[in-house]
Enzyme design. Sequence first.
Site, PDB file in Angstrom:
ATOM      1  N   ASP A  23      28.532  39.692  43.693  1.00 34.60           N
ATOM      2  CA  ASP A  23      29.729  40.477  44.011  1.00 34.60           C
ATOM      3  C   ASP A  23      30.098  40.408  45.498  1.00 34.60           C
ATOM      4  OD1 ASP A  23      30.447  41.253  41.493  1.00 34.60           O
ATOM      5  OD2 ASP A  23      29.565  43.247  41.594  1.00 34.60           O
ATOM      6  N   GLY A  26      33.747  45.788  32.771  1.00 42.39           N
ATOM      7  CA  GLY A  26      34.807  44.786  32.675  1.00 42.39           C
ATOM      8  C   GLY A  26      35.061  44.018  33.961  1.00 42.39           C
ATOM      9  N   GLY A  27      34.132  44.091  34.922  1.00 45.61           N
ATOM     10  CA  GLY A  27      34.294  43.315  36.158  1.00 45.61           C
ATOM     11  C   GLY A  27      35.623  43.626  36.810  1.00 45.61           C
ATOM     12  N   THR A  72      28.618  45.851  31.609  1.00 47.40           N
ATOM     13  CA  THR A  72      28.329  46.994  32.459  1.00 47.40           C
ATOM     14  C   THR A  72      28.296  48.158  31.505  1.00 47.40           C
ATOM     15  OG1 THR A  72      29.323  46.051  34.416  1.00 47.40           O
ATOM     16  CG2 THR A  72      29.369  48.407  34.317  1.00 47.40           C
ATOM     17  N   SER A  78      32.272  46.544  44.818  1.00 49.05           N
ATOM     18  CA  SER A  78      32.323  46.702  43.368  1.00 49.05           C
ATOM     19  C   SER A  78      33.754  46.983  42.902  1.00 49.05           C
ATOM     20  CB  SER A  78      31.425  47.871  42.972  1.00 49.05           C
ATOM     21  OG  SER A  78      31.567  48.150  41.599  1.00 49.05           O
ATOM     22  N   SER A  79      33.955  46.787  41.620  1.00 47.54           N
ATOM     23  CA  SER A  79      35.227  47.189  40.996  1.00 47.54           C
ATOM     24  C   SER A  79      35.044  48.405  40.091  1.00 47.54           C
ATOM     25  CB  SER A  79      35.778  46.047  40.132  1.00 47.54           C
ATOM     26  OG  SER A  79      35.988  44.903  40.902  1.00 47.54           O
ATOM     27  N   ASN A 134      25.365  43.783  36.487  1.00 41.06           N
ATOM     28  CA  ASN A 134      26.423  42.798  36.736  1.00 41.06           C
ATOM     29  C   ASN A 134      26.613  41.932  35.494  1.00 41.06           C
ATOM     30  OD1 ASN A 134      28.514  41.630  38.054  1.00 41.06           O
ATOM     31  ND2 ASN A 134      27.299  40.273  39.303  1.00 41.06           N
ATOM     32  N   THR A 181      25.476  49.151  36.279  1.00 39.57           N
ATOM     33  CA  THR A 181      25.466  47.759  35.823  1.00 39.57           C
ATOM     34  C   THR A 181      24.300  46.954  36.367  1.00 39.57           C
ATOM     35  OG1 THR A 181      26.912  45.826  35.571  1.00 39.57           O
ATOM     36  CG2 THR A 181      26.856  46.837  37.733  1.00 39.57           C
TER      37      THR A 181
HETATM   38  O1  DON Z   1      30.459  46.022  40.398  1.00 40.32           O
HETATM   39  C1  DON Z   1      31.225  45.267  39.831  1.00 40.32           C
HETATM   40  O2  DON Z   1      32.415  45.273  40.005  1.00 40.32           O
HETATM   41  C2  DON Z   1      30.662  44.311  38.819  1.00 40.32           C
HETATM   42  N1  DON Z   1      29.311  43.989  39.145  1.00 40.32           N
HETATM   43  C3  DON Z   1      30.777  44.929  37.480  1.00 40.32           C
HETATM   44  C4  DON Z   1      30.297  44.013  36.410  1.00 40.32           C
HETATM   45  C5  DON Z   1      30.865  44.327  35.117  1.00 40.32           C
HETATM   46  O3  DON Z   1      31.629  45.231  34.924  1.00 40.32           O
HETATM   47  C6  DON Z   1      30.459  43.423  34.053  1.00 40.32           C
HETATM   48  N2  DON Z   1      30.968  43.901  32.801  1.00 40.32           N
HETATM   49  N3  DON Z   1      31.556  43.943  31.937  1.00 40.32           N
END
Ligand code: DON
Length: 569
Positions: free
Chosen positions: A421, A471-472, A379, A450-451, A399, A397
């Site tokens: 997600d 960082g998901g 992201t 989302s996070s 994703n 992002t």
């Molecule tokens: O929106 C979200 O929470 C995820 N799609 C974010 C993805 C993400 O941070 C991937 N990266 N490092």
Amino acid sequence: MKSRTLFFLFLTIFFTWACKQKPVPPEYTIQKSSVADSAMVVSPHPLATEVGVAVLQRGGNAVDAAVAVQFALAVVFPRAGNIGGGGFMVIRRQDGAVDAIDYREKAPLAADRDMYLDSAGNVIDGLSRLGHLAVGVPGTVDGLIKAHRKYGRLDLASLIEPAVQLAENGYQLTISEVNRILTYQEEFKEANTVKNVFIRDTLYEGERLVQKDLANTLRRIQINGREGFYAGETADKIVSEMKRGNGLITHEDLQQYEAQWRTPLSGQYKNYRIIAMPPSSSGGVALLQMLEMIEPYPIADWGFRDVRTVHLMAEAERRAYADRAEYMGDSDYYDVPLLQLLDSAYLDDRMLDFSLDSATVSENILAGDFKLLKESFETTHTSIIDPDGNAVSVTTTLNSNFGSKVMVGQAGFFLNNEMDDFSAKPGVPNQFGLVGAEANAIQPGKRMLSSMTPTIIEKNGDLFMVIGTPGGSTIMTSVFQVFLNVAEFGMDLEEAVNAGRFHHQWLPDQIRVEKGALDQALLDQLRALGHDIREVERMAVVKAIHVLENGKLHGVGDSRNPDDDAKGY
Ligand code: DON
């Protein structure tokens, strides 16, 4: 004679070719940590950072710079920078007024809550991650244009121009990008029906990547604004791509897409005010919950790597993620109990079963064991402060790396795989191991939870920090920890960003710890309390700006991403 000439000609051609293939690191200056008097941009790529700084230098404000950086990242950071994805932007104006825009993707109108299940009701592995069915209706272009229309100072076309130039004339690839692009060749071939510049047998460090199709798409946005993406030629190309790959997005989906202005969440932690994103991100809620839950405890006295501190923070994280799984989703579609989730009395109650002597157990385990996928995530976050003191924190992002891996044929941009997600089935983890329920079930037109946690923090009413990260699922816990590293443990921002991190997300019931973050004695102490520990390579790549007591701006890019770059003046 003739054969000698031919021989020399051959030699020359060979020599030129051999020189071209030789990896030459691009001559970018990357500053991981930078202190400046009036303005600062921290982004995941030096070229994008420089675009932002140049906009500020010619009189643009933080929103102008954010817009220009986002378009530039769509070119130079294609694995996550995007126009085919979505994101969130939090704004704090110099006068203290705050705002936020949600340009998260939406489920297509033809989406269905069971669209990723087989006839036996089981989730079909990969369907929400690779290929056309994984794609949510992109929000980035509408979001950036709306943000610019409300706050921008400079002409939009001029903010998109640097991105057009980078796409048209090319830019030199860093080794980190080369590696990513080569890693995904098989998926690119599988997901795409039309050849594009990312499908290739070789690629070398320093090679100039030219993206003509993308340049043309960006020009259409330059000329026609929103309509340059959601209508006309670009929209036709997106819809044709969907038809070729059995995807769902139609012209109607594109026309109906609207980014939403939202009132940012605002919460107090001691003398700090946290300004963060409300749903459709869970980031702000989780961050505020975690801070409120730990506030009564003297963590500064306990110390940074005291077992009580780590245990307490992990337990607060566990509880926040348990709430996320049950209650959080797109508030336009589901009545997220925000007031209750952020109520102090409720959060005090949540900690009633917290004990310093033992780990709590994450009950009602709905999901199977968390599968660590080979897939890696990407992201992008950008933090900006302009010379007037306006601040922007923006996370966007696709994703996964390169999203769905689908590039819109002849339009030159990757489409997200944000549909992953959603909770494809209650209790079944997504690629981040996150589970969800009804609140985050798929519905046509709904935003997936989302996070992402773009955040701005005040101290005693003054701007203190601009922070965010990819960082998901580890995004919220990383923002939480870096802020506390500065606010509670007295670290300088660079030390705070680069310090090792740990992460608990309720399910799976374990603390993920970055290699080397906690020493063996501390790991043993945590295990003795009943925590299961799993070591991971790295998590989240924070980009932050700290306003120092003398008013100077300290920008820091994370050492976890070699290309993170902080520059100011
Ligand atoms: O929106 C979200 O929470 C995820 N799609 C974010 C993805 C993400 O941070 C991937 N990266 N490092």
